[in-house]
Design an enzyme around this catalytic site. Structure first.
Site, PDB file in Angstrom:
ATOM      1  N   ASN A   1      50.558  11.620  57.806  1.00  0.00           N
ATOM      2  CA  ASN A   1      51.520  11.041  56.859  1.00  0.00           C
ATOM      3  C   ASN A   1      52.959  11.401  57.242  1.00  0.00           C
ATOM      4  O   ASN A   1      53.239  12.472  57.782  1.00  0.00           O
ATOM      5  CB  ASN A   1      51.208  11.423  55.405  1.00  0.00           C
ATOM      6  CG  ASN A   1      50.955  12.899  55.154  1.00  0.00           C
ATOM      7  OD1 ASN A   1      50.543  13.633  56.052  1.00  0.00           O
ATOM      8  ND2 ASN A   1      51.213  13.337  53.946  1.00  0.00           N
TER       9      ASN A   1
ATOM     10  N   GLU B   1      56.425  11.411  55.326  1.00  0.00           N
ATOM     11  CA  GLU B   1      57.141  11.247  54.058  1.00  0.00           C
ATOM     12  C   GLU B   1      58.623  10.985  54.310  1.00  0.00           C
ATOM     13  O   GLU B   1      59.120  11.118  55.432  1.00  0.00           O
ATOM     14  CB  GLU B   1      56.923  12.489  53.185  1.00  0.00           C
ATOM     15  CG  GLU B   1      55.450  12.625  52.792  1.00  0.00           C
ATOM     16  CD  GLU B   1      55.178  13.735  51.807  1.00  0.00           C
ATOM     17  OE1 GLU B   1      56.060  14.588  51.575  1.00  0.00           O
ATOM     18  OE2 GLU B   1      54.043  13.742  51.264  1.00  0.00           O
TER      19      GLU B   1
ATOM     20  N   CYS C   1      51.360   6.674  54.658  1.00  0.00           N
ATOM     21  CA  CYS C   1      50.111   7.443  54.677  1.00  0.00           C
ATOM     22  C   CYS C   1      49.580   7.583  56.112  1.00  0.00           C
ATOM     23  O   CYS C   1      49.864   6.756  56.985  1.00  0.00           O
ATOM     24  CB  CYS C   1      49.043   6.734  53.851  1.00  0.00           C
ATOM     25  SG  CYS C   1      49.305   6.821  52.082  1.00  0.00           S
TER      26      CYS C   1
ATOM     27  N   GLU D   1      46.565   7.103  57.325  1.00  0.00           N
ATOM     28  CA  GLU D   1      45.708   6.006  57.789  1.00  0.00           C
ATOM     29  C   GLU D   1      46.563   4.823  58.238  1.00  0.00           C
ATOM     30  O   GLU D   1      46.268   4.169  59.243  1.00  0.00           O
ATOM     31  CB  GLU D   1      44.754   5.546  56.673  1.00  0.00           C
ATOM     32  CG  GLU D   1      43.877   6.645  56.103  1.00  0.00           C
ATOM     33  CD  GLU D   1      44.502   7.337  54.901  1.00  0.00           C
ATOM     34  OE1 GLU D   1      45.707   7.664  54.951  1.00  0.00           O
ATOM     35  OE2 GLU D   1      43.777   7.539  53.919  1.00  0.00           O
TER      36      GLU D   1
ATOM     37  N   CYS E   1      43.755   6.002  50.063  1.00  0.00           N
ATOM     38  CA  CYS E   1      44.367   5.387  48.880  1.00  0.00           C
ATOM     39  C   CYS E   1      44.145   3.874  48.926  1.00  0.00           C
ATOM     40  O   CYS E   1      43.722   3.304  49.950  1.00  0.00           O
ATOM     41  CB  CYS E   1      45.855   5.727  48.810  1.00  0.00           C
ATOM     42  SG  CYS E   1      46.891   4.732  49.897  1.00  0.00           S
TER      43      CYS E   1
ATOM     44  N   CYS F   1      45.955   1.958  51.716  1.00  0.00           N
ATOM     45  CA  CYS F   1      45.349   2.198  53.033  1.00  0.00           C
ATOM     46  C   CYS F   1      44.027   1.460  53.180  1.00  0.00           C
ATOM     47  O   CYS F   1      43.682   1.018  54.284  1.00  0.00           O
ATOM     48  CB  CYS F   1      45.169   3.691  53.267  1.00  0.00           C
ATOM     49  SG  CYS F   1      46.734   4.528  53.588  1.00  0.00           S
TER      50      CYS F   1
HETATM   51  N1  THU Z   1      48.456  10.215  51.617  1.00  0.00           N
HETATM   52  C1  THU Z   1      47.938   9.761  52.795  1.00  0.00           C
HETATM   53  O1  THU Z   1      48.485  10.011  53.871  1.00  0.00           O
HETATM   54  N2  THU Z   1      46.801   9.012  52.752  1.00  0.00           N
HETATM   55  C2  THU Z   1      46.127   8.694  51.613  1.00  0.00           C
HETATM   56  O2  THU Z   1      45.169   7.944  51.656  1.00  0.00           O
HETATM   57  C3  THU Z   1      46.554   9.282  50.336  1.00  0.00           C
HETATM   58  C4  THU Z   1      47.869   9.952  50.322  1.00  0.00           C
HETATM   59  C5  THU Z   1      49.692  10.996  51.651  1.00  0.00           C
HETATM   60  C6  THU Z   1      50.876  10.312  51.055  1.00  0.00           C
HETATM   61  C7  THU Z   1      51.780  11.488  50.708  1.00  0.00           C
HETATM   62  O3  THU Z   1      52.549  11.827  51.862  1.00  0.00           O
HETATM   63  C8  THU Z   1      50.805  12.606  50.406  1.00  0.00           C
HETATM   64  O4  THU Z   1      49.540  12.194  50.910  1.00  0.00           O
HETATM   65  C9  THU Z   1      50.668  12.930  48.933  1.00  0.00           C
HETATM   66  O5  THU Z   1      50.368  11.784  48.203  1.00  0.00           O
END
Ligand code: THU
Length: 151
Positions: A43, A45, A54, A56, A97, A100
């Protein structure tokens, strides 16, 4: 090491590259391609929180940029709150999520495959394996736009 364990290990290694200073929740994703190669993502941010990407999605974008979008067979994802060294922790199994799942569906339909989705944890052996069609039933995708045949 089983294929699943190797893919989970690749996802754990990828998570160490997460840029997640805001949530401190590091996620790693590893894609298994049809030739046996593996591509990963973590991920990313953003200070404008809603722009965060994210793991994925980053991994799928990387595969697409390499011309491999239609070659994805399976994905492993892990995640956990980072310790003081940035290493994700915890035995909580993480699944992709909603956004994704839709991004993975693009790869699935372009490749004519129902992806295998291994959901793992930062630590421990717990893995729950799904088909993408279980996580995103009746998905909208390229087949609805006539880009590929519905499989
Ligand atoms: N996140 C992912 O990378 N993949 C997911 O499927 C769920 C959430 C990340 C997004 C954010 O940077 C952190 O997890 C907290 O939500």
């Amino acid at each position: 090491m089983t294929d699943t364990a190797a893919l989970i290990a690749a996802a754990r290694a990828a998570a160490l590259k997460a840029h997640a200073p805001y949530s401190r929740f590091a996620v790693g994703a590893a894609l298994l391609l049809s030739d046996g190669s593996v591509m990963t993502g973590a991920n990313v941010e953003n200070a404008s929180y809603g722009l965060s990407l994210c793991a994925e999605t980053v991994a799928v974008a990387s595969a697409s940029a390499a011309g491999r979008l239609a070659d994805i067979v399976a994905v492993a994802v892990i995640g956990g709150l980072m310790d003081t060294h940035g290493v994700p922790t915890g035995a909580h199994v993480v699944s992709p999520c909603g956004r994704c799942r839709q991004v993975l569906n693009e790869a699935a339909q372009m490749g004519g495959r129902d992806l295998i989705v291994h959901c793992g944890a930062a630590e421990g052996d717990a893995v729950v394996t799904y088909r993408l069609s279980e996580l995103l039933p009746d998905a909208f995708g390229p087949a609805d736009l006539g880009i590929v045949q519905r499989s």
